[in-house]
Write an enzyme that holds these catalytic residues in place. Structure first.
Site, mmCIF file in Angstrom:
data_model
loop_
_atom_site.group_PDB
_atom_site.id
_atom_site.type_symbol
_atom_site.label_atom_id
_atom_site.label_comp_id
_atom_site.label_asym_id
_atom_site.label_seq_id
_atom_site.Cartn_x
_atom_site.Cartn_y
_atom_site.Cartn_z
ATOM 1 N N LEU A 116 0.888 -1.158 0.000
ATOM 2 C CA LEU A 116 0.000 0.000 0.000
ATOM 3 C C LEU A 116 0.921 1.202 0.000
ATOM 4 C CD1 LEU A 116 -2.833 -0.688 2.634
ATOM 5 C CD2 LEU A 116 -3.139 -0.252 0.192
ATOM 6 N N ASP A 117 0.688 2.169 -0.876
ATOM 7 C CA ASP A 117 1.655 3.259 -0.959
ATOM 8 C C ASP A 117 1.646 4.109 0.312
ATOM 9 O OD1 ASP A 117 0.007 5.740 -1.364
ATOM 10 O OD2 ASP A 117 -0.656 4.673 -3.153
ATOM 11 N N TYR A 118 2.677 4.908 0.448
ATOM 12 C CA TYR A 118 2.959 5.696 1.653
ATOM 13 C C TYR A 118 1.752 6.509 2.120
ATOM 14 C CZ TYR A 118 5.570 9.007 4.622
ATOM 15 O OH TYR A 118 6.031 9.770 5.663
#
Length: 240
Positions: free
Chosen positions: A103-105
């Site tokens: 999951l991106d930042y």
């Protein structure tokens, strides 16, 4: 230091049965610390390196966890910039777990962590069709015709990005925003964000609410829980 019979350790790794392990040992196909061992009943410790037909065995018991990842957390085992990662939420876990996919930042939501490499790789492969459900807050309000393009696929950076389903949860004309639910079976890098940007509606906020049959019910951001044996079995059935 606890010692176990070699054939028992091989069987516990899930590689094969104890009887088959005994046959492999007797036929010279097992190495301990790079030395061929053919004596049944040889005792080994957790520190010994064991190979069966040239392949190292996994001696750790498999463990499975869920995390409600907050925004601003890296979805990897470590970060070269010293930022907080998903592993920082599991200080008591001794096994070498790692996240299943990413999951991106700037995104939040459900992420799985395990040391079961076979299951992780299978779950991440799009051919198995494991559904991931996201809720995105968009800047702008796309038309039904524009949203219909999501199922056919939108090209971004020469990649075709698509959703298998979408559902409009709400639209705010005054604020010029839409809340959109998206179901994916692929997990390409920044998939939802890139797909919506290509349509001209950037994502302001993104959360993964479901992974297969698993949901965030009962968890707040930053909280974790182990999967139940039943859930693990269901995941393995999905992976098949």
């Amino acid at each position: 230091m606890a010692l176990e019979r070699l054939q028992k350790v091989i069987a516990q790794s899930g590689l094969t049965s104890r009887r088959k392990a005994e046959q492999l040992i007797a036929s010279g196909k097992v190495k301990v610390n790079n030395q061929v061992v053919t004596t049944l009943g040889t005792k080994v410790s957790a520190q010994d390196e064991i190979e069966v037909e040239g392949v190292p065995i996994e001696k750790e018991a498999h463990v499975y966890y869920m995390l409600y990842k907050p925004r601003g957390i890296i979805s990897s085992a470590k970060d070269d910039k010293g930022r907080k990662t998903v592993l920082d939420f599991f200080p008591e876990v001794e096994e070498r777990i790692y996240p299943v996919g990413r999951l991106d930042y700037d995104s939040s939501g459900l992420i799985l962590l395990t040391n079961d490499g076979d299951l992780a790789n299978t779950l991440m492969h799009p051919s198995h069709g494991v559904e991931k459900v996201y809720v995105a807050k968009l800047k702008g309000i796309p038309s039904k015709q524009e949203l219909a393009k999501l199922r056919k696929g939108v090209t971004a950076d020469r990649e075709l990005l698509k959703a298998v389903r979408y559902n409009i949860l709400s639209a705010d004309r005054k604020k010029d925003t839409m809340i959109l639910e998206l179901t994916l079976v692929e997990g390409k890098n920044r998939h939802v964000r890139r797909m919506m940007e290509a349509l001209g509606y950037p994502v302001q906020k993104l959360k993964r609410e479901r992974y297969g049959f698993l949901t965030l019910d009962g968890l707040s951001p930053g909280e974790t829980r182990p999967l139940t044996p039943k859930e693990v079995k269901q995941l393995k059935n999905i992976a098949k």
